[in-house]
Design a protein around this motif. Sequence first.
Motif, short mmCIF file in Angstrom:
data_model
loop_
_atom_site.label_atom_id
_atom_site.label_comp_id
_atom_site.label_asym_id
_atom_site.label_seq_id
_atom_site.Cartn_x
_atom_site.Cartn_y
_atom_site.Cartn_z
N GLU A 1 33.87 34.52 39.93
CA GLU A 1 32.97 34.50 37.80
C GLU A 1 32.92 33.60 36.91
O GLU A 1 32.25 32.98 36.62
N PRO B 1 45.67 44.33 34.37
CA PRO B 1 44.72 45.03 35.05
C PRO B 1 45.24 46.35 35.70
O PRO B 1 47.07 46.59 36.01
N ALA C 1 39.25 49.66 38.86
CA ALA C 1 38.75 48.55 38.39
C ALA C 1 38.36 47.34 39.65
O ALA C 1 38.88 47.58 40.78
N THR C 2 37.42 46.50 39.58
CA THR C 2 36.95 45.99 40.71
C THR C 2 37.57 44.55 40.05
O THR C 2 38.31 43.48 38.81
N GLU D 1 35.44 42.15 40.21
CA GLU D 1 33.99 41.63 39.58
C GLU D 1 34.75 41.34 38.20
O GLU D 1 34.19 40.37 36.83
N GLN D 2 34.78 42.41 37.29
CA GLN D 2 35.77 42.86 36.33
C GLN D 2 36.76 42.76 36.01
O GLN D 2 36.59 41.90 34.21
N GLY E 1 34.75 39.13 35.07
CA GLY E 1 34.29 39.01 33.43
C GLY E 1 34.95 38.86 31.98
O GLY E 1 34.62 38.16 31.36
N THR E 2 36.00 39.59 32.67
CA THR E 2 37.36 39.52 31.24
C THR E 2 37.32 38.45 31.06
O THR E 2 37.73 37.67 29.87
N VAL F 1 42.14 46.42 31.97
CA VAL F 1 41.29 46.35 32.59
C VAL F 1 41.57 47.90 33.41
O VAL F 1 41.69 47.63 34.47
#
Length: 257
Positions: free
Chosen positions: A24, A182, A223-224, A226-227, A230-231, A250
């Motif tokens: 990301e 996470p 959760a992923t 990618e998340q 993104g964070t 997250v």
Amino acid sequence: MSLQGKTAIVTGSNSGIGLGVARELGKAGANLVLNSFTDRDEDHKLAEELAAEFGVTVRYIKADMSKGDECRALIEKAGACDILVNNAGIQHVAPVDQFPVEKWDAIIAINLTSAFHTTAAALPVMRKAGWGRVINVASAHGLTASPFKSAYVAAKHGIVGFTKTVALETAREPITCNAICPGYVLTPLVEAQIPDQMKANNMGRDEVIEKVMLDRQPSKQFATVEQMGGTAVFLCSAAADQITGTTISVDGGWTAL
Ligand code: NAD
């Protein structure tokens, strides 16, 4: 947003969350330094693939995060460090009175002490550049506990405390330090545990995921990576300039329970 011209070092980034975060940040334009303790052709090939995909410079630098001198050498070898993501981590599960000493030492070294060494080496580089972001990948276990994970929970609570201290020491500078916490993330490591859990619990895949793995995750969804990425990108944005010394969960509601 664009992170063009910034260099991001992500520890433990040849798989899982670290790789997701690196991807990301690369997508947002940052040059990348990937890291793990291995030095395989596939590690360097991964760097080439990300460079081609995102049109950024990507290097892979081997450094064992259980060794302080290698942590500091990683920052030095990278030559630049605008964004430092302390992500490398391991786990071991056992009751305290049976917890192997070498596992305790390794978890504290890799999940906690490595961040002290990399951050100590990175802050002067960030100060010289006039901007910096330290992002620590902690865990829901940085805020709450589970049985049999004493070393992991101690290390993750430790990294949350370390995050706050670094934030206070850099509060008057254009540098921030935060922790992402996470919940359960479906990384290859977690995916590999599903067949064993299916056997052990005599359950199907979906039942194992909902009733065993996501027992404490109210969203009942992983959760992923990618998340997480993104964070991290958000924490590098101008909107996050005044966000420092805090945790961002997250975790599908885990720590709201
Ligand atoms: P993973 O095993 O896929 O990734 C761990 C990474 O750390 C790998 O790249 C590995 O090579 C690297 N690593 C391990 N030992 C190292 C060492 N001595 N030196 C350098 N690199 C080393 O696991 P993951 O799930 O992606 O975990 C990444 C981070 O996220 C860890 O800090 C973990 O505690 C945290 N986390 C994971 C979850 C989850 O559900 N997967 C949840 C909360 C927090």
